[in-house]
Design an enzyme around this catalytic site. Structure first.
Site, PDB file in Angstrom:
ATOM      1  N   LYS B  16       0.904  -1.258  -0.001  1.00  0.00           N
ATOM      2  CA  LYS B  16       0.016  -0.042   0.052  1.00  0.00           C
ATOM      3  C   LYS B  16       0.757   1.110   0.039  1.00  0.00           C
ATOM      4  O   LYS B  16       1.771   1.342   0.980  1.00  0.00           O
ATOM      5  CB  LYS B  16      -0.755   0.072   1.438  1.00  0.00           C
ATOM      6  CG  LYS B  16      -1.972   0.824   1.059  1.00  0.00           C
ATOM      7  CD  LYS B  16      -2.927   0.444   0.157  1.00  0.00           C
ATOM      8  CE  LYS B  16      -4.571   0.920   0.590  1.00  0.00           C
ATOM      9  NZ  LYS B  16      -5.487  -0.071  -0.380  1.00  0.00           N
ATOM     10  N   THR B  61      -3.937  -5.195   0.845  1.00  0.00           N
ATOM     11  CA  THR B  61      -3.192  -3.778   1.067  1.00  0.00           C
ATOM     12  C   THR B  61      -4.252  -2.944   1.994  1.00  0.00           C
ATOM     13  O   THR B  61      -3.404  -1.891   2.598  1.00  0.00           O
ATOM     14  CB  THR B  61      -3.034  -3.071  -0.475  1.00  0.00           C
ATOM     15  OG1 THR B  61      -4.424  -2.910  -0.833  1.00  0.00           O
ATOM     16  CG2 THR B  61      -2.114  -4.003  -1.382  1.00  0.00           C
ATOM     17  N   HIS B 255      20.629  24.559 -13.462  1.00  0.00           N
ATOM     18  CA  HIS B 255      21.591  25.576 -14.189  1.00  0.00           C
ATOM     19  C   HIS B 255      20.928  27.002 -14.160  1.00  0.00           C
ATOM     20  O   HIS B 255      19.651  27.118 -14.386  1.00  0.00           O
ATOM     21  CB  HIS B 255      21.526  25.169 -15.696  1.00  0.00           C
ATOM     22  CG  HIS B 255      22.304  23.628 -15.887  1.00  0.00           C
ATOM     23  ND1 HIS B 255      23.406  23.364 -15.587  1.00  0.00           N
ATOM     24  CD2 HIS B 255      21.637  22.901 -16.927  1.00  0.00           C
ATOM     25  CE1 HIS B 255      23.826  22.034 -15.950  1.00  0.00           C
ATOM     26  NE2 HIS B 255      22.646  21.807 -16.673  1.00  0.00           N
TER      27      HIS B 255
END
Lengths: 301, 301, 301, 301
Positions: B16, B61, B255
């Protein structure tokens, strides 16, 4: 436990991530488009840069970016597996300190728009949320040269409104879930398939074919659990494409809960659902041919 | 190359993901808060669910979710490493088919608000973008019982406006980058450190200490490349904490390009920058004690 | 300037945002799906809640959620404009302190999957990134009752690889852009159209038709600027659908820059592009019938 | 209802969105940083671009970008309100077809890192998730010249674990919510305040002061509803700063639900919560001085 041994650099790698490249093929009035996101990763003799700040063997990530764009022009960007093989091969062959290179590509699909019932020659709309993927590793030069190709897709969101159950599961003291014999099943698939070889493969055709097998199996297979559905999907893909050695599937169970309308005197027979965000089940399966060649560094990021 | 071998289920796991749990400790008027995102993954004897649709060994789950919440109450949720050890240990010890369990936790930091110069007892604002992480694996029972703990952080965005250069690098025909001896250096750090053991460790203290070493080294080390900075950061953390076996750093080079203002008659001596989104360099380093114990499944997702 | 007047509550409103509702129609074996995200907003006699903490006139946002789900069952969720009219009407008619209600709906499109060349009865994949939208306002009761309906779409990403230019523009001392007579044009459209009335309208048909007109015009109209393209798109939609009073278009100019490959001895004639993230141009246009009825609160959030 | 009137362009505007600019002040060894995201929008005599494809009065969005970067150098980027006033003023004053300009700025906060207990001179970490905002409109030239300044903040996530209730609310047949006299209250604030004037204002000081008032009021005010808390927050800010004419607050009610642990024999007295994503309540309040000057186009996007 306290350690006292010397401190050392072990694994290291570097590259340029997410170069967004669009390639238009315009030899005829009917243009073609390839829209990709390319990441390059180099491994090799770069320890001096880390340990001593010495860049003499470091090809800048900016150069990797330039090369990714240049290779989209020539040899060109058609099937992303071919493009990635060429680009990764270049880094290994032509840049001395590089011992292996990995190129990962996401491809976004576009669909030609229709005007008066005919496909337009140079206009498209973005198609679906799904993304085609490739991950190619090239290592070694000369007789030592090896390559591994992984194709795949992600973010394919698929749902069936019946033909799925989940029951007869293990229970313990924290189990409150009710079994169900008819539920909605929805997921957002991430799938990767490893090719047994790297030559004489119709990449685009395999992609379309595997996608079709996955989708058809999800639709027609009566699901006793998402685990079972994934295994059947993987098996169907491998069965149809003997050029594949292995397929890995990851699937969030995007829960849709029956909304309790009984409180308001309304019946709800699988008609109104709450689509939940989090948490979600997350199921993984790897399905493989018993005679698959070794994976080597194919799955290494 | 076409394969003909039988098609088999190999690796599989399920769990889960993203249980969002907030734990308030309110024994006194001064409350304490822990705010986490917990994911559980089980490995074990689950092949029947995949291959035959038989769930008799599958702990739902949903049950994993209930357990994650129950364990936040008791034994309780303080240091996330302890919580994850307890929860993963439970699955391995108490759920028969489970052979190993992994619990991953993200923790979001909150800062007490200040009222009239004093810390408020029960009000906080979210602090920073950085996230503390833990990934704990427990495998085996009885004498075979083993555990591995990885601590970490991610999304720590850090920037220095000078003290960084990048020059004397390798050039090829695609190299157009100009060397620089004074540039801005910015990154969003993802770092994970593996502990040599799992007991008698002051988890919160190590977290705060490692974070401080990483930040200080980034600030004070004159950088010849992000690679070098990462190595020095890792070395500083391992040096300070002998309980650590290994540290892995991943750093996007965010950057910042000097904006060309000369076209408008304006000088720009490192004053005005364009902060780019993509692409970005991506640098990885692993720094390790030579006497580190084996990592085993510690890094397996 | 310092003010001394009394401090007062002026505008206020509240509601429940992002109710994720999936509606399945399953009278026959061939199911139908509607997948929506619903937000409700109420205006009315709620000042006591703000000023005195008195909730006696406040219908909880939880109740608004329950009602949104219940209305998906009955009267039901087909065209989102009808659903929103019913739901907004209920709040105004049945909840005493409410003087006006707004319901906003996003709808996600699903496409039936194909199995052996035939459409499957209960399985779909998410279609495209585009989202259909509706925003309905109902105010007043009895003879005072009025309603306004706005349909729309967002996140329709569309691109043409030629047939677009941008030249002969105004220049000042900060202008360095080169004019171009052949560029790529890409955008992600957000469009909303206001209906002149609220009854006897084939909502789904208008949606499909307006979308087709927008896409066709983008494709076939030679663009001198995105501004011009937007105006032509709006005009085409209004021309085709006299039930529309007004259409508002917002379009980011998703810049694709020709990549400079000349440095590497490669020609690039509109073949290789860098797809930039930020910044982007952002163009807005409103196109309207001269005899459009007043918009009233139609555009109020 | 079908309309037959001529189709016309009405409202229109265009600009460059999300210019990411970082400004470093480096006159001394102790550098200062301002990190912003700037969007510009122009209104004016641009109908020809839409209707006829004639760009002669259109200042390219690329030029707007260049100008935003140039203005970060000179006059410079300190308080974002001042920067936005200068930039918007330039467009109105110096670009003939522009009748009004709006500049919106998001500012990201950075915190100096600490090394050996002292603030470092040129290294920072990103601070919090909150973003400071400004939205400035300038219209007219010469004697007609007017300006409006809105300051603000967004994404300030704040939570209190007690001191909040919600009870005695209106009920109807869809109401199932239980009243509560002790709940967690959490939100992510978006607040904007309109200044009565545009000159002689200590922008940074007002920002810090309003933020402090909002946070303190949220913490110390016993809440009978989020509506009441918002009103009190707005009142506190206006009371403290007579330079403010109006303040608008939008607050999602980020629901934290008590987790039902009773099923597992565990008490849960406000200790374990499920932090939900969607849906969420969404509350708006506007608090204003009775003698506030007219808002004019201040709130127009």
């Amino acid at each position: 436990m306290e350690l006292t041994g010397p401190i050392e650099l072990t694994d290291h790698r570097y590259g340029k991530a997410e170069n967004r490249i669009v390639r238009i093929w315009r030899q005829t009035a009917r243009h073609e488009i390839r829209d990709v996101n390319v990441s390059t990763v180099l491994r090799g003799d770069f320890a001096d840069a880390y340990v001593a700040g010495d860049q003499r063997k470091v090809l800048p990530t900016d150069t990797q970016k330039q090369t990714a764009y240049a290779y989209a022009k020539q040899p060109g960007l058609q099937a992303i597996e071919d493009y990635a093989l060429a680009l990764a091969g270049h880094f290994v062959d032509d840049v001395e300190p590089v011992t292996s290179a990995r190129v990962e590509v996401d491809e976004y699909a576009w669909q030609r728009v229709s005007v008066d019932g005919r496909e337009h020659e140079h206009t498209w709309v973005r198609q679906g949320s799904e993304v085609r993927t490739a991950a190619v590793t090239v290592a070694g030069t000369g007789a030592e040269r090896q390559a591994w190709v992984i194709g795949g897709m992600k973010d394919l969101t698929i749902l069936k409104s019946t033909g799925s159950e989940f029951a007869d599961f293990l229970s313990d003291e924290f189990t409150v879930l009710a079994p169900t014999h008819d539920r909605m099943l929805a997921t957002s698939l991430a799938v990767q398939w490893r090719f047994a070889g790297t030559t004489d493969i119709a990449w685009d055709e395999v992609y379309a074919g595997v996608r079709a097998r996955l989708v058809e199996t999800f639709a027609t297979h009566h699901s006793k659990a998402l685990q079972q559905t994934l295994f059947e999907m993987g098996k169907a893909a491998l069965t149809a494409y003997p050029v594949l050695a292995e397929i890995r599937l990851a699937a969030p169970n995007k829960h849709h809960f029956d909304y309790d309308l009984g409180r308001f005197g309304l019946e709800n027979n699988g008609e109104v659902y709450y689509a939940a965000d989090r948490p979600y089940g997350l199921i993984h399966a790897t399905v493989q041919r018993a005679d698959a060649p070794e994976a080597g560094p194919a799955w290494l990021p």
